[in-house]
Design a protein around this motif. Structure first.
Motif, PDB file in Angstrom:
ATOM      1  N   THR A   1      73.404   1.803 -86.497  1.00  0.00           N
ATOM      2  CA  THR A   1      72.895   2.868 -85.635  1.00  0.00           C
ATOM      3  C   THR A   1      71.566   3.408 -86.164  1.00  0.00           C
ATOM      4  N   PRO A   2      70.483   3.288 -85.349  1.00  0.00           N
ATOM      5  CA  PRO A   2      69.219   3.911 -85.753  1.00  0.00           C
ATOM      6  C   PRO A   2      69.393   5.431 -85.843  1.00  0.00           C
ATOM      7  N   LYS A   3      68.516   6.074 -86.598  1.00  0.00           N
ATOM      8  CA  LYS A   3      68.637   7.517 -86.818  1.00  0.00           C
ATOM      9  C   LYS A   3      68.452   8.316 -85.531  1.00  0.00           C
ATOM     10  N   ASP A   4      67.466   7.927 -84.714  1.00  0.00           N
ATOM     11  CA  ASP A   4      67.161   8.698 -83.514  1.00  0.00           C
ATOM     12  C   ASP A   4      66.614   7.783 -82.423  1.00  0.00           C
ATOM     13  N   ILE A   5      66.305   8.356 -81.275  1.00  0.00           N
ATOM     14  CA  ILE A   5      65.812   7.584 -80.131  1.00  0.00           C
ATOM     15  C   ILE A   5      64.483   6.917 -80.461  1.00  0.00           C
ATOM     16  N   ASN A   6      63.611   7.613 -81.150  1.00  0.00           N
ATOM     17  CA  ASN A   6      62.327   7.029 -81.525  1.00  0.00           C
ATOM     18  C   ASN A   6      62.521   5.744 -82.330  1.00  0.00           C
ATOM     19  N   ARG A   7      63.410   5.764 -83.291  1.00  0.00           N
ATOM     20  CA  ARG A   7      63.667   4.561 -84.103  1.00  0.00           C
ATOM     21  C   ARG A   7      64.374   3.484 -83.281  1.00  0.00           C
ATOM     22  N   LEU A   8      65.211   3.891 -82.345  1.00  0.00           N
ATOM     23  CA  LEU A   8      65.848   2.918 -81.462  1.00  0.00           C
ATOM     24  C   LEU A   8      64.793   2.215 -80.613  1.00  0.00           C
ATOM     25  N   ARG A   9      63.858   2.965 -80.077  1.00  0.00           N
ATOM     26  CA  ARG A   9      62.772   2.363 -79.282  1.00  0.00           C
ATOM     27  C   ARG A   9      62.000   1.343 -80.119  1.00  0.00           C
ATOM     28  N   ARG A  10      61.674   1.706 -81.358  1.00  0.00           N
ATOM     29  CA  ARG A  10      60.943   0.788 -82.255  1.00  0.00           C
ATOM     30  C   ARG A  10      61.785  -0.469 -82.529  1.00  0.00           C
ATOM     31  N   TYR A  11      63.080  -0.292 -82.728  1.00  0.00           N
ATOM     32  CA  TYR A  11      63.984  -1.422 -82.945  1.00  0.00           C
ATOM     33  C   TYR A  11      63.948  -2.369 -81.745  1.00  0.00           C
ATOM     34  N   LEU A  12      64.016  -1.812 -80.550  1.00  0.00           N
ATOM     35  CA  LEU A  12      64.010  -2.650 -79.348  1.00  0.00           C
ATOM     36  C   LEU A  12      62.677  -3.372 -79.182  1.00  0.00           C
ATOM     37  N   ILE A  13      61.587  -2.707 -79.480  1.00  0.00           N
ATOM     38  CA  ILE A  13      60.272  -3.351 -79.421  1.00  0.00           C
ATOM     39  C   ILE A  13      60.196  -4.483 -80.428  1.00  0.00           C
ATOM     40  N   ASP A  14      60.742  -4.281 -81.616  1.00  0.00           N
ATOM     41  CA  ASP A  14      60.766  -5.350 -82.618  1.00  0.00           C
ATOM     42  C   ASP A  14      61.593  -6.545 -82.144  1.00  0.00           C
ATOM     43  N   GLN A  15      62.655  -6.279 -81.364  1.00  0.00           N
ATOM     44  CA  GLN A  15      63.513  -7.351 -80.864  1.00  0.00           C
ATOM     45  C   GLN A  15      62.843  -8.134 -79.736  1.00  0.00           C
ATOM     46  N   GLN A  16      62.072  -7.453 -78.908  1.00  0.00           N
ATOM     47  CA  GLN A  16      61.450  -8.072 -77.736  1.00  0.00           C
ATOM     48  C   GLN A  16      60.038  -7.503 -77.547  1.00  0.00           C
ATOM     49  N   SER A  17      59.092  -8.036 -78.286  1.00  0.00           N
ATOM     50  CA  SER A  17      57.735  -7.496 -78.221  1.00  0.00           C
ATOM     51  C   SER A  17      57.110  -7.650 -76.834  1.00  0.00           C
ATOM     52  N   PHE A  18      57.557  -8.624 -76.040  1.00  0.00           N
ATOM     53  CA  PHE A  18      57.019  -8.794 -74.691  1.00  0.00           C
ATOM     54  C   PHE A  18      57.379  -7.614 -73.785  1.00  0.00           C
ATOM     55  N   ALA A  19      58.370  -6.830 -74.165  1.00  0.00           N
ATOM     56  CA  ALA A  19      58.803  -5.682 -73.366  1.00  0.00           C
ATOM     57  C   ALA A  19      58.193  -4.373 -73.862  1.00  0.00           C
ATOM     58  N   THR A  20      57.245  -4.429 -74.769  1.00  0.00           N
ATOM     59  CA  THR A  20      56.678  -3.226 -75.383  1.00  0.00           C
ATOM     60  C   THR A  20      56.181  -2.214 -74.357  1.00  0.00           C
ATOM     61  N   THR A  21      55.340  -2.646 -73.426  1.00  0.00           N
ATOM     62  CA  THR A  21      54.772  -1.716 -72.444  1.00  0.00           C
ATOM     63  C   THR A  21      55.863  -1.023 -71.648  1.00  0.00           C
ATOM     64  N   LEU A  22      56.856  -1.769 -71.221  1.00  0.00           N
ATOM     65  CA  LEU A  22      57.952  -1.199 -70.452  1.00  0.00           C
ATOM     66  C   LEU A  22      58.791  -0.253 -71.304  1.00  0.00           C
ATOM     67  N   LEU A  23      59.112  -0.655 -72.522  1.00  0.00           N
ATOM     68  CA  LEU A  23      59.924   0.192 -73.407  1.00  0.00           C
ATOM     69  C   LEU A  23      59.216   1.497 -73.762  1.00  0.00           C
ATOM     70  N   GLU A  24      57.902   1.463 -73.883  1.00  0.00           N
ATOM     71  CA  GLU A  24      57.156   2.682 -74.203  1.00  0.00           C
ATOM     72  C   GLU A  24      57.213   3.702 -73.075  1.00  0.00           C
ATOM     73  N   GLN A  25      57.529   3.257 -71.864  1.00  0.00           N
ATOM     74  CA  GLN A  25      57.593   4.154 -70.714  1.00  0.00           C
ATOM     75  C   GLN A  25      59.017   4.573 -70.355  1.00  0.00           C
ATOM     76  N   CYS A  26      60.005   4.007 -71.027  1.00  0.00           N
ATOM     77  CA  CYS A  26      61.402   4.262 -70.699  1.00  0.00           C
ATOM     78  C   CYS A  26      61.859   5.645 -71.125  1.00  0.00           C
ATOM     79  N   ARG A  27      62.864   6.124 -70.402  1.00  0.00           N
ATOM     80  CA  ARG A  27      63.596   7.318 -70.814  1.00  0.00           C
ATOM     81  C   ARG A  27      64.952   6.860 -71.307  1.00  0.00           C
TER      82      ARG A  27
END
Length: 78
Positions: free
Chosen positions: A23-49
């Protein structure tokens, strides 16, 4: 462990439901984790809620074991 549910265009990059063992510490770290997993989704993940148990949360929301997190990209409608 936390469970993630992805919606709309995010399903092109992630399965509909995904479990994360550490479990990541917070949402910000979760977002970074997801970007690391799928860098092609970076733009979309940066806009997600993110929502935890059907309630939108801020970037500093502290995640807990067993949380169900909804990853929701921006949408538009008419």
């Amino acid at each position: 462990m936390i469970t993630l549910e992805f919606f709309a265009g995010l399903k092109d990059y992630f399965p509909s439901v995904m479990e994360v063992q550490e479990t990541p510490k917070d949402i910000n770290r979760l977002r970074r984790y997801l970007i690391d997993q799928q860098s092609f989704a970076t733009t979309l993940l940066e806009q997600c809620r993110f929502a935890v148990d059907d309630t939108f949360v801020q970037e500093d929301y502290q995640l807990r074991q067993g949380d169900l997190i909804l990853v929701i990209p921006p949408s538009s409608g008419g």
